[in-house]
Design a protein around this motif. Structure first.
Motif, PDB file in Angstrom:
ATOM      1  N   LYS A 262      11.738  93.440 -34.333  1.00 23.45           N
ATOM      2  CA  LYS A 262      12.298  94.613 -33.662  1.00 23.45           C
ATOM      3  C   LYS A 262      12.977  95.586 -34.619  1.00 23.45           C
ATOM      4  O   LYS A 262      13.021  96.789 -34.357  1.00 23.45           O
ATOM      5  CB  LYS A 262      13.280  94.170 -32.577  1.00 23.45           C
ATOM      6  CG  LYS A 262      12.627  93.421 -31.427  1.00 23.45           C
ATOM      7  CD  LYS A 262      13.656  93.047 -30.373  1.00 23.45           C
ATOM      8  CE  LYS A 262      13.004  92.326 -29.198  1.00 23.45           C
ATOM      9  NZ  LYS A 262      14.005  91.946 -28.155  1.00 23.45           N
ATOM     10  N   THR A 263      13.529  95.076 -35.697  1.00 21.43           N
ATOM     11  CA  THR A 263      14.300  95.937 -36.604  1.00 21.43           C
ATOM     12  C   THR A 263      13.661  96.102 -37.981  1.00 21.43           C
ATOM     13  O   THR A 263      14.054  96.992 -38.731  1.00 21.43           O
ATOM     14  CB  THR A 263      15.721  95.388 -36.796  1.00 21.43           C
ATOM     15  OG1 THR A 263      15.650  94.062 -37.377  1.00 21.43           O
ATOM     16  CG2 THR A 263      16.458  95.293 -35.469  1.00 21.43           C
ATOM     17  N   LEU A 264      12.705  95.260 -38.332  1.00 19.16           N
ATOM     18  CA  LEU A 264      12.171  95.266 -39.697  1.00 19.16           C
ATOM     19  C   LEU A 264      11.522  96.593 -40.052  1.00 19.16           C
ATOM     20  O   LEU A 264      11.676  97.084 -41.184  1.00 19.16           O
ATOM     21  CB  LEU A 264      11.161  94.123 -39.874  1.00 19.16           C
ATOM     22  CG  LEU A 264      10.561  93.976 -41.275  1.00 19.16           C
ATOM     23  CD1 LEU A 264      11.655  93.728 -42.301  1.00 19.16           C
ATOM     24  CD2 LEU A 264       9.541  92.829 -41.302  1.00 19.16           C
TER      25      LEU A 264
ATOM     26  N   ILE B 241      12.293  99.536 -39.102  1.00 21.25           N
ATOM     27  CA  ILE B 241      13.339 100.525 -39.393  1.00 21.25           C
ATOM     28  C   ILE B 241      13.880 100.321 -40.802  1.00 21.25           C
ATOM     29  O   ILE B 241      14.071 101.274 -41.564  1.00 21.25           O
ATOM     30  CB  ILE B 241      14.474 100.417 -38.356  1.00 21.25           C
ATOM     31  CG1 ILE B 241      13.931 100.677 -36.952  1.00 21.25           C
ATOM     32  CG2 ILE B 241      15.610 101.381 -38.692  1.00 21.25           C
ATOM     33  CD1 ILE B 241      14.954 100.459 -35.852  1.00 21.25           C
ATOM     34  N   ALA B 242      14.130  99.044 -41.166  1.00 19.36           N
ATOM     35  CA  ALA B 242      14.649  98.747 -42.496  1.00 19.36           C
ATOM     36  C   ALA B 242      13.635  99.109 -43.577  1.00 19.36           C
ATOM     37  O   ALA B 242      13.992  99.687 -44.616  1.00 19.36           O
ATOM     38  CB  ALA B 242      15.024  97.269 -42.589  1.00 19.36           C
ATOM     39  N   LEU B 243      12.358  98.787 -43.342  1.00 21.18           N
ATOM     40  CA  LEU B 243      11.337  99.056 -44.345  1.00 21.18           C
ATOM     41  C   LEU B 243      11.086 100.556 -44.512  1.00 21.18           C
ATOM     42  O   LEU B 243      10.812 101.032 -45.626  1.00 21.18           O
ATOM     43  CB  LEU B 243      10.030  98.351 -43.964  1.00 21.18           C
ATOM     44  CG  LEU B 243      10.050  96.822 -44.072  1.00 21.18           C
ATOM     45  CD1 LEU B 243       8.759  96.232 -43.525  1.00 21.18           C
ATOM     46  CD2 LEU B 243      10.260  96.377 -45.520  1.00 21.18           C
ATOM     47  N   SER B 244      11.153 101.298 -43.421  1.00 21.47           N
ATOM     48  CA  SER B 244      10.899 102.742 -43.509  1.00 21.47           C
ATOM     49  C   SER B 244      11.940 103.458 -44.360  1.00 21.47           C
ATOM     50  O   SER B 244      11.691 104.563 -44.862  1.00 21.47           O
ATOM     51  CB  SER B 244      10.875 103.352 -42.104  1.00 21.47           C
ATOM     52  OG  SER B 244      12.152 103.252 -41.488  1.00 21.47           O
ATOM     53  N   ALA B 245      13.099 102.833 -44.526  1.00 19.01           N
ATOM     54  CA  ALA B 245      14.168 103.445 -45.319  1.00 19.01           C
ATOM     55  C   ALA B 245      14.098 103.063 -46.795  1.00 19.01           C
ATOM     56  O   ALA B 245      14.766 103.690 -47.631  1.00 19.01           O
ATOM     57  CB  ALA B 245      15.532 103.049 -44.754  1.00 19.01           C
TER      58      ALA B 245
ATOM     59  N   LEU C  55       9.106  92.778 -50.829  1.00 16.97           N
ATOM     60  CA  LEU C  55       8.776  91.383 -50.515  1.00 16.97           C
ATOM     61  C   LEU C  55       9.641  90.923 -49.348  1.00 16.97           C
ATOM     62  O   LEU C  55      10.844  91.199 -49.318  1.00 16.97           O
ATOM     63  CB  LEU C  55       9.002  90.488 -51.742  1.00 16.97           C
ATOM     64  CG  LEU C  55       8.777  88.981 -51.576  1.00 16.97           C
ATOM     65  CD1 LEU C  55       8.200  88.395 -52.879  1.00 16.97           C
ATOM     66  CD2 LEU C  55      10.070  88.232 -51.236  1.00 16.97           C
ATOM     67  N   ILE C  56       9.035  90.256 -48.390  1.00 20.25           N
ATOM     68  CA  ILE C  56       9.820  89.656 -47.322  1.00 20.25           C
ATOM     69  C   ILE C  56       9.664  88.141 -47.364  1.00 20.25           C
ATOM     70  O   ILE C  56       8.628  87.617 -47.783  1.00 20.25           O
ATOM     71  CB  ILE C  56       9.448  90.183 -45.921  1.00 20.25           C
ATOM     72  CG1 ILE C  56       8.083  89.651 -45.488  1.00 20.25           C
ATOM     73  CG2 ILE C  56       9.511  91.689 -45.859  1.00 20.25           C
ATOM     74  CD1 ILE C  56       7.842  89.784 -43.992  1.00 20.25           C
ATOM     75  N   ILE C  57      10.713  87.459 -46.954  1.00 16.55           N
ATOM     76  CA  ILE C  57      10.689  86.003 -46.839  1.00 16.55           C
ATOM     77  C   ILE C  57      10.678  85.678 -45.354  1.00 16.55           C
ATOM     78  O   ILE C  57      11.674  85.877 -44.656  1.00 16.55           O
ATOM     79  CB  ILE C  57      11.905  85.348 -47.520  1.00 16.55           C
ATOM     80  CG1 ILE C  57      11.991  85.768 -48.987  1.00 16.55           C
ATOM     81  CG2 ILE C  57      11.822  83.832 -47.388  1.00 16.55           C
ATOM     82  CD1 ILE C  57      12.931  86.926 -49.233  1.00 16.55           C
ATOM     83  N   ASP C  58       9.533  85.229 -44.850  1.00 10.16           N
ATOM     84  CA  ASP C  58       9.414  84.872 -43.441  1.00 10.16           C
ATOM     85  C   ASP C  58       9.928  83.449 -43.265  1.00 10.16           C
ATOM     86  O   ASP C  58       9.248  82.484 -43.589  1.00 10.16           O
ATOM     87  CB  ASP C  58       7.953  84.972 -42.998  1.00 10.16           C
ATOM     88  CG  ASP C  58       7.745  84.461 -41.585  1.00 10.16           C
ATOM     89  OD1 ASP C  58       8.702  84.540 -40.783  1.00 10.16           O
ATOM     90  OD2 ASP C  58       6.638  83.975 -41.283  1.00 10.16           O
TER      91      ASP C  58
ATOM     92  N   THR D  57       6.974  89.288 -36.986  1.00  7.71           N
ATOM     93  CA  THR D  57       7.622  89.766 -38.209  1.00  7.71           C
ATOM     94  C   THR D  57       6.604  90.059 -39.309  1.00  7.71           C
ATOM     95  O   THR D  57       6.634  91.131 -39.933  1.00  7.71           O
ATOM     96  CB  THR D  57       8.653  88.739 -38.700  1.00  7.71           C
ATOM     97  OG1 THR D  57       9.733  88.647 -37.761  1.00  7.71           O
ATOM     98  CG2 THR D  57       9.217  89.145 -40.054  1.00  7.71           C
ATOM     99  N   VAL D  58       5.708  89.125 -39.565  1.00  4.14           N
ATOM    100  CA  VAL D  58       4.725  89.309 -40.642  1.00  4.14           C
ATOM    101  C   VAL D  58       3.762  90.451 -40.320  1.00  4.14           C
ATOM    102  O   VAL D  58       3.404  91.246 -41.194  1.00  4.14           O
ATOM    103  CB  VAL D  58       3.953  88.001 -40.888  1.00  4.14           C
ATOM    104  CG1 VAL D  58       2.832  88.221 -41.898  1.00  4.14           C
ATOM    105  CG2 VAL D  58       4.898  86.912 -41.397  1.00  4.14           C
ATOM    106  N   LYS D  59       3.351  90.570 -39.068  1.00  4.23           N
ATOM    107  CA  LYS D  59       2.456  91.656 -38.668  1.00  4.23           C
ATOM    108  C   LYS D  59       3.108  93.003 -38.892  1.00  4.23           C
ATOM    109  O   LYS D  59       2.487  93.935 -39.429  1.00  4.23           O
ATOM    110  CB  LYS D  59       2.085  91.489 -37.196  1.00  4.23           C
ATOM    111  CG  LYS D  59       1.164  92.577 -36.679  1.00  4.23           C
ATOM    112  CD  LYS D  59       0.852  92.368 -35.207  1.00  4.23           C
ATOM    113  CE  LYS D  59      -0.033  93.504 -34.676  1.00  4.23           C
ATOM    114  NZ  LYS D  59      -0.324  93.340 -33.224  1.00  4.23           N
ATOM    115  N   VAL D  60       4.381  93.122 -38.512  1.00  5.36           N
ATOM    116  CA  VAL D  60       5.111  94.368 -38.724  1.00  5.36           C
ATOM    117  C   VAL D  60       5.231  94.667 -40.210  1.00  5.36           C
ATOM    118  O   VAL D  60       5.049  95.812 -40.651  1.00  5.36           O
ATOM    119  CB  VAL D  60       6.512  94.286 -38.074  1.00  5.36           C
ATOM    120  CG1 VAL D  60       7.368  95.483 -38.481  1.00  5.36           C
ATOM    121  CG2 VAL D  60       6.404  94.207 -36.563  1.00  5.36           C
ATOM    122  N   ALA D  61       5.525  93.637 -40.999  1.00  8.21           N
ATOM    123  CA  ALA D  61       5.648  93.818 -42.445  1.00  8.21           C
ATOM    124  C   ALA D  61       4.343  94.316 -43.042  1.00  8.21           C
ATOM    125  O   ALA D  61       4.337  95.239 -43.882  1.00  8.21           O
ATOM    126  CB  ALA D  61       6.064  92.508 -43.097  1.00  8.21           C
TER     127      ALA D  61
END
Length: 328
Positions: free
Chosen positions: A14-16, A18-22, A36-39, A46-50
């Protein structure tokens, strides 16, 4: 020079975005900026959004292992991917990503190995008075244990040089923030802080499920920090208090006995003997714990030497996935 920005994630769909766009794709002083994200065992998208947001690398845990373990997994992956500097931030967009250049500047200028972003705690409206008080207490404990002057020790917004990342090792499963600063102080790393801004609160903190739970975990974390990193002071203080109390009670009994009033004060003699014995044992434990702490430091040095020496031949972990970068 390569900068990798890592984000530990657990059900952050839900929030990832927004964080990545910044997050920036270019930072002064670096040729390459990767994400890099740690799932950490997420059960949502989460991974799909990333992937849709253009994340370069994903490291996965098959089950949730906690924030501290996710942080260390990210550091290991960033090192294997050739990062010269690593920035850690949160998936809830708590920290203002525009402050990343200021965060990495002390490392680029060779003034620091670790830089911690200091939030304006007093002006953060969604922080309760109790949380603000515990933040101050935790920061004070860390300053005492590490001989540093970091004003916001619980802040997760930080930049870490490659050498510092190789030397860090977190034992606490709850959070990495306090322990890494103490390690930096003990290992004579150069650590500093810079003021950073925060964004609007998007969701409740995962670490603070309730105030009683947060207090309990914070107290346990602080005690454990002292036991691990200041064992002689911790057990030595307990031993000195017990031994001193026993000595004073025994001295009182002796004075009463010499003045002819010792009868009826046998309980004081027994209590003094018990306290003296307990104090002596605690002091012995302090010496043994100090020896164990010295042995731990030697093992950490061996680990650092092996890690830095074997990096050239190390391959990527099978749990690390790579995605082509999307142009924004």
């Amino acid at each position: 020079m390569k900068l990798i920005i890592q984000i530990p994630c657990f059900n952050e769909a839900k929030t990832l975005s927004i964080a990545l766009s910044a997050l920036p794709r270019t930072v002064p002083g670096f040729d390459t900026v990767e994400w890099l994200i740690i799932d950490d065992g997420s059960q949502d998208d989460t991974v799909k959004v990333a992937r849709e947001c253009g994340v370069d690398h994903v490291v996965r845990h098959t089950r949730n292992q906690g924030l501290a373990r996710g942080f260390m997994t990210g550091l290991d992956a960033c090192l294997r991917l050739g990062a010269d500097v690593i920035v850690n931030t949160d998936a809830d967009n708590q920290y203002n990503a525009d402050d990343i250049p200021a965060l990495v500047a002390p490392i680029l200028e060779h003034r620091a190995d670790i830089v911690v972003g200091a939030r304006p705690i007093e002006t953060i409206e969604h922080f309760s008075p109790i949380k603000k008080m515990l933040q101050k207490l935790g920061s004070w404990v860390v300053r005492v244990a590490s001989n540093t002057d970091i004003p916001d020790a619980p802040s997760g917004f930080r930049a870490i040089s490659r050498t510092a990342a190789q030397r860090l090792m977190v034992f606490n499963n709850y959070t990495y923030t306090l322990e890494t600063i103490i390690q930096a102080g003990q290992k004579n790393m150069a650590i500093t802080s810079v003021p950073v801004r925060v964004n609007e609160d998007l969701r409740p903190s995962r670490l603070v499920k309730s105030i009683p739970s947060y207090i309990k975990r914070s107290i346990a974390t602080i005690i454990r920090i002292f036991i691990i990193y200041r064992p002689f002071r911790f057990f030595g203080t307990i031993g000195a208090i017990l031994f001193g109390a026993g000595f004073l009670i025994g001295l009182r009994f002796l004075l009463n006995y010499l003045s002819g009033e010792g009868a009826g004060h046998v309980q004081s003699l027994i209590l003094a003997g018990a306290l003296l014995a307990m104090g002596f044992q605690a002091i012995l434990v302090a010496f043994l714990a100090d020896l164990l702490a010295a042995n731990r430091k030697l093992l950490e040095d061996v680990r650092f030497r092996l890690k830095s020496g074997g990096e050239a031949d190390a391959g990527l972990d099978r749990t690390t996935e790579h995605y082509p970068r999307k142009e924004h």
